[in-house]
Design a protein around this motif. Structure first.
Motif, PDB file in Angstrom:
ATOM      1  N   GLN A 195     -64.593  33.321 -61.149  1.00  0.00           N
ATOM      2  CA  GLN A 195     -66.027  33.055 -61.098  1.00  0.00           C
ATOM      3  C   GLN A 195     -66.895  34.310 -61.175  1.00  0.00           C
ATOM      4  O   GLN A 195     -68.035  34.236 -61.624  1.00  0.00           O
ATOM      5  N   HIS A 196     -66.376  35.482 -60.782  1.00  0.00           N
ATOM      6  CA  HIS A 196     -67.184  36.703 -60.824  1.00  0.00           C
ATOM      7  C   HIS A 196     -66.878  37.555 -62.051  1.00  0.00           C
ATOM      8  O   HIS A 196     -67.472  38.613 -62.236  1.00  0.00           O
ATOM      9  N   GLN A 197     -65.959  37.094 -62.889  1.00  0.00           N
ATOM     10  CA  GLN A 197     -65.618  37.822 -64.107  1.00  0.00           C
ATOM     11  C   GLN A 197     -66.809  37.735 -65.068  1.00  0.00           C
ATOM     12  O   GLN A 197     -67.381  36.662 -65.278  1.00  0.00           O
ATOM     13  N   SER A 198     -67.211  38.857 -65.649  1.00  0.00           N
ATOM     14  CA  SER A 198     -68.474  38.915 -66.408  1.00  0.00           C
ATOM     15  C   SER A 198     -68.501  37.976 -67.613  1.00  0.00           C
ATOM     16  O   SER A 198     -69.527  37.360 -67.903  1.00  0.00           O
ATOM     17  N   THR A 199     -67.376  37.835 -68.307  1.00  0.00           N
ATOM     18  CA  THR A 199     -67.365  36.968 -69.490  1.00  0.00           C
ATOM     19  C   THR A 199     -67.479  35.505 -69.084  1.00  0.00           C
ATOM     20  O   THR A 199     -68.172  34.728 -69.739  1.00  0.00           O
ATOM     21  N   VAL A 200     -66.829  35.120 -67.990  1.00  0.00           N
ATOM     22  CA  VAL A 200     -66.952  33.747 -67.481  1.00  0.00           C
ATOM     23  C   VAL A 200     -68.395  33.497 -67.045  1.00  0.00           C
ATOM     24  O   VAL A 200     -68.971  32.453 -67.340  1.00  0.00           O
ATOM     25  N   GLN A 201     -69.010  34.479 -66.376  1.00  0.00           N
ATOM     26  CA  GLN A 201     -70.409  34.323 -65.968  1.00  0.00           C
ATOM     27  C   GLN A 201     -71.323  34.180 -67.184  1.00  0.00           C
ATOM     28  O   GLN A 201     -72.248  33.365 -67.176  1.00  0.00           O
ATOM     29  N   ALA A 202     -71.046  34.940 -68.241  1.00  0.00           N
ATOM     30  CA  ALA A 202     -71.846  34.847 -69.471  1.00  0.00           C
ATOM     31  C   ALA A 202     -71.710  33.455 -70.083  1.00  0.00           C
ATOM     32  O   ALA A 202     -72.701  32.850 -70.509  1.00  0.00           O
ATOM     33  N   LEU A 203     -70.483  32.935 -70.102  1.00  0.00           N
ATOM     34  CA  LEU A 203     -70.262  31.596 -70.657  1.00  0.00           C
ATOM     35  C   LEU A 203     -70.976  30.546 -69.803  1.00  0.00           C
ATOM     36  O   LEU A 203     -71.578  29.607 -70.342  1.00  0.00           O
ATOM     37  N   CYS A 204     -70.953  30.701 -68.491  1.00  0.00           N
ATOM     38  CA  CYS A 204     -71.664  29.764 -67.601  1.00  0.00           C
ATOM     39  C   CYS A 204     -73.171  29.788 -67.879  1.00  0.00           C
ATOM     40  O   CYS A 204     -73.824  28.746 -67.898  1.00  0.00           O
ATOM     41  N   GLN A 205     -73.723  30.976 -68.089  1.00  0.00           N
ATOM     42  CA  GLN A 205     -75.152  31.089 -68.385  1.00  0.00           C
ATOM     43  C   GLN A 205     -75.507  30.383 -69.695  1.00  0.00           C
ATOM     44  O   GLN A 205     -76.500  29.683 -69.784  1.00  0.00           O
ATOM     45  N   VAL A 206     -74.657  30.587 -70.700  1.00  0.00           N
ATOM     46  CA  VAL A 206     -74.893  29.925 -71.997  1.00  0.00           C
ATOM     47  C   VAL A 206     -74.757  28.403 -71.816  1.00  0.00           C
ATOM     48  O   VAL A 206     -75.607  27.640 -72.256  1.00  0.00           O
ATOM     49  N   ALA A 207     -73.691  27.981 -71.142  1.00  0.00           N
ATOM     50  CA  ALA A 207     -73.432  26.546 -70.968  1.00  0.00           C
ATOM     51  C   ALA A 207     -74.578  25.854 -70.206  1.00  0.00           C
ATOM     52  O   ALA A 207     -74.927  24.716 -70.517  1.00  0.00           O
ATOM     53  N   ALA A 208     -75.176  26.568 -69.255  1.00  0.00           N
ATOM     54  CA  ALA A 208     -76.260  25.981 -68.457  1.00  0.00           C
ATOM     55  C   ALA A 208     -77.435  25.554 -69.344  1.00  0.00           C
ATOM     56  O   ALA A 208     -78.153  24.600 -69.047  1.00  0.00           O
ATOM     57  N   ARG A 209     -77.619  26.255 -70.450  1.00  0.00           N
ATOM     58  CA  ARG A 209     -78.722  25.903 -71.369  1.00  0.00           C
ATOM     59  C   ARG A 209     -78.421  24.642 -72.178  1.00  0.00           C
ATOM     60  O   ARG A 209     -79.308  24.066 -72.782  1.00  0.00           O
ATOM     61  N   PHE A 210     -77.164  24.207 -72.192  1.00  0.00           N
ATOM     62  CA  PHE A 210     -76.772  23.058 -73.002  1.00  0.00           C
ATOM     63  C   PHE A 210     -76.660  21.767 -72.203  1.00  0.00           C
ATOM     64  O   PHE A 210     -76.416  20.715 -72.762  1.00  0.00           O
ATOM     65  N   VAL A 211     -76.810  21.874 -70.886  1.00  0.00           N
ATOM     66  CA  VAL A 211     -76.639  20.695 -70.042  1.00  0.00           C
ATOM     67  C   VAL A 211     -77.662  19.631 -70.427  1.00  0.00           C
ATOM     68  O   VAL A 211     -78.852  19.912 -70.549  1.00  0.00           O
ATOM     69  N   VAL A 212     -77.171  18.416 -70.630  1.00  0.00           N
ATOM     70  CA  VAL A 212     -78.053  17.294 -70.995  1.00  0.00           C
ATOM     71  C   VAL A 212     -78.094  16.319 -69.835  1.00  0.00           C
ATOM     72  O   VAL A 212     -77.073  15.974 -69.293  1.00  0.00           O
TER      73      VAL A 212
END
Length: 197
Positions: A180-197
């Motif tokens: 959860q604190h790995q930077s690439t996973v955090q980046a993917l979470c940030q991107v994914a948050a914009r796609f939540v419907v």
């Protein structure tokens, strides 16, 4: 020479996620992580994160919600059942079907048909949504499709819900708690948050 370190990231994906929305998500993820080398793998292979059905979560995985998909029955536009508001289980007795696997909605429909002692008339067994759409459009049979495909206008298809069945899946971005604190996973979470419907 400037150093461009590659950031290898394995992302597990279930099938039938929708080409357009996945392409956009992966494009934004790629832009957010310099040097990203993305490997798309099956969700049960070793990976850094997975986009899966919430029912596939493993113990110790965290997740972020992504999409909720509903399923309807796609019919050839001229099919007599298109005059109905919804499809009854009894309508399946003589309805040619295109079976797409894996498909959780199909599993639910097959179970309901079995309980009603109705044997589905499978005319084709396939793996991809694109083939299912093509075969329905060609009049070969009907197929269960997720709602993100219904948004694309096709005059050769009509969509109807199946009475008495709620066919849905919740897709999530899952990753191991220790990631959860790995930077690439955090980046993917940030991107994914914009796609939540």
């Amino acid at each position: 020479f400037p150093s461009h370190d590659k950031e290898l990231f394995r992302l597990g994906l279930v099938r039938a996620l929708g080409v357009e929305r996945m392409s956009q998500l992966l494009k934004e993820f790629n832009q957010k992580v310099p040097g990203l080398e993305l490997h798309l793998v099956e969700p049960d292979e070793p990976c850094d994160a997975r986009i899966i059905n919430i029912r596939q979560l493993k113990a110790g995985e965290l997740y972020q919600s992504l999409w909720n998909d509903s399923y309807s029955l796609a019919l050839p536009a001229q099919h007599p059942l298109c005059t109905q508001q919804d499809i009854q289980l009894t309508d399946f007795k003589k309805l040619p079907l295109i079976k797409r696997t894996p498909c959780e909605a199909w599993e639910q429909v097959a179970l309901a048909l079995s309980k009603a002692n109705i044997k589905p008339q499978v005319r084709a067994n396939i793996h991809t949504i694109e083939y299912a759409i093509g075969l329905v459009g060609a009049g070969i049979g009907a197929a269960l499709l997720p709602d993100f495909e219904m948004q694309k206008f096709r005059p050769d298809l009509q969509y109807r819900p199946i009475a008495g069945l709620t066919l849905q899946r919740e897709l999530v971005l899952a990753f191991a708690k220790e990631q959860q604190h790995q930077s690439t996973v955090q980046a993917l979470c940030q991107v994914a948050a914009r796609f939540v419907v």
